[in-house]
Enzyme design. Structure first.
Site: not given
Ligand SMILES: NC(=O)c1ccc[n+]([C@@H]2O[C@H](COP(=O)([O-])OP(=O)(O)OC[C@H]3O[C@@H](n4cnc5c(N)ncnc54)[C@H](O)[C@@H]3O)[C@@H](O)[C@H]2O)c1
Length: 360
Positions: A83, A183-184, A186-187
């Site tokens: 990393k 958390g809605l 991307k994932v």
């Molecule tokens: N995108 C990937 O490919 C990937 C891969 C591995 C792990 N992750 C992990 O998965 C998680 C989500 O990733 P993502 O890409 O969807 O991120 P993202 O930033 O698109 O989505 C996160 C969502 O969580 C919401 N959020 C933040 N704080 C909150 C709270 N207290 N209560 C409710 N909702 C809240 C945000 O408004 C946002 O909509 C992260 O922890 C990320 O590190 C993502």
């Protein structure tokens, strides 16, 4: 991996290599951490973040690079764990020169480390980094990249959740189960789609009104609750943390009504010992770094020349890996997070050892 309380000393943490990089003119200050290359070149993203101090940046890169070694090992990849962190505010200092300077340092490692996106870096940044190095993934589709990694991250989380459901209820289907998605983003959005397709009832929350509006418009059958605390206390069968780290802590675990936790967020366990608290409450925790490996599987596939179907097949195997970890946890009488760490260490040792067989 589960929880790793880092010290700031790479010797005691067992890292292979830690490289400090500086380019004064562009303002680049980066640290690249390679925990292990036992299984192949180290792969892990670049976090661009305004750390309070160099010690904080170092502690983070040591933790994150070790975590990637475990994640990549369990994802079945022929890749080690690494990393990088760039120390500074990306809003203030990110520039073409800085990213390209960083790319030259990545190149200087001769392929021991492959970089990708993480917090504060994006696909477009990787395209810039790639002008100086071959050792970069997570690039844009027009440059042969895999694009948005959240697609297979969500697919993998869904597979891990199915394995956990099977372990607890004897059936991998989520049909009729109430799943709480915190958390809605991307994932979370993609995961919600998979759950609804499978016949689950989704209860969800987000702090961002735009995310809530998207769900109301696209999946009106989803029940929205005020916040994550309300979701934790709700009558749900499965809890899927998909926002930030630390979702499982001394406040949430005692209040949690779900029997299964499986979600995308990294570092869900707030501190060591939470995995035991979950087990004592009879809650099955599918380790975050196991079920959220779909994203790294997706970007790793780029190294071979991206093929979505092949990457999806690999992400689908998260179901088998999660099953195996849960079986091992039962057999060895340990929480799944401990079983996952053991399995990863075993693969790094057993397969990594094979490099001792001399070829030509
Ligand atoms: N995108 C990937 O490919 C990937 C891969 C591995 C792990 N992750 C992990 O998965 C998680 C989500 O990733 P993502 O890409 O969807 O991120 P993202 O930033 O698109 O989505 C996160 C969502 O969580 C919401 N959020 C933040 N704080 C909150 C709270 N207290 N209560 C409710 N909702 C809240 C945000 O408004 C946002 O909509 C992260 O922890 C990320 O590190 C993502």
């Amino acid at each position: 991996m589960g929880v790793f309380a880092s010290t700031d000393d790479p010797v005691s943490t067992g890292h292979e290599q830690v490289v400090f990089c500086q380019d004064k003119q562009s303002g680049l200050k980066a640290i690249i951490g390679i925990y292990s290359t036992a299984l192949g070149p180290a792969l892990g993203g670049t976090r661009f973040y305004p750390y309070a101090s160099e010690d904080d940046a170092l502690a983070d890169v040591l933790d994150l690079s070790r975590g990637m070694a475990y994640k990549n090992a369990l994802a079945g990849l022929d890749l080690g764990g690494g990393k990088a962190v760039i120390w500074g505010d990306p809003e203030q200092i990110k520039s073409e020169a800085l990213l390209r300077a960083y790319g030259r340092f990545v190149e200087s490692l001769g392929g021991r480390y492959y970089t990708a996106c993480d917090v504060g870096t994006y696909v477009a940044d990787m395209d810039v980094v790639a002008r100086e190095t071959r050792y970069v993934t997570g690039r844009s589709v027009e440059h042969g990249g895999a694009g948005d990694s959240s697609i297979l991250t969500a697919w993998g989380v869904f597979q891990g959740m199915r394995a956990a459901a099977e372990h607890v209820w004897g059936n991998p289907s989520l049909q009729g189960r109430r799943v709480g998605v915190a958390g809605l983003g991307k994932v979370g959005k993609y995961l919600t789609g998979h759950l609804l397709d499978d016949g689950a009832e989704v209860v969800a929350t987000d702090v961002n009104p735009k995310a809530l509006a998207w769900v109301r418009a696209n999946h009106p059958q989803v029940t929205l609750v005020d916040d994550a605390s309300a979701l934790v206390a709700a009558d749900i069968d499965v809890y899927a943390p998909c926002a930030l780290g630390g979702a499982l802590n001394d406040d949430t675990v005692p209040a949690l009504r779900a029997k299964v936790v499986a979600g995308a967020a990294n570092n869900q366990l707030a501190h060591p010992g939470i995995e035991k608290l979950l087990a004592d409450r009879g809650i099955l925790y599918a380790p975050d770094y196991v079920v959220n490996a779909g994203g790294v599987i997706q970007v790793a596939d780029e190294i071979e020349g991206f093929n979505f179907d092949r990457a999806k097949l690999r992400a689908t195997r998260i179901y088998d890996t999660t099953r195996e970890i849960l079986r091992l946890a039962d057999a060895e009488g340990v929480p799944p997070a401990v079983a996952a760490d053991r399995l990863a260490e075993r693969r790094m040792a057993d397969v990594g050892r094979l490099r001792a067989i001399h070829l030509r």
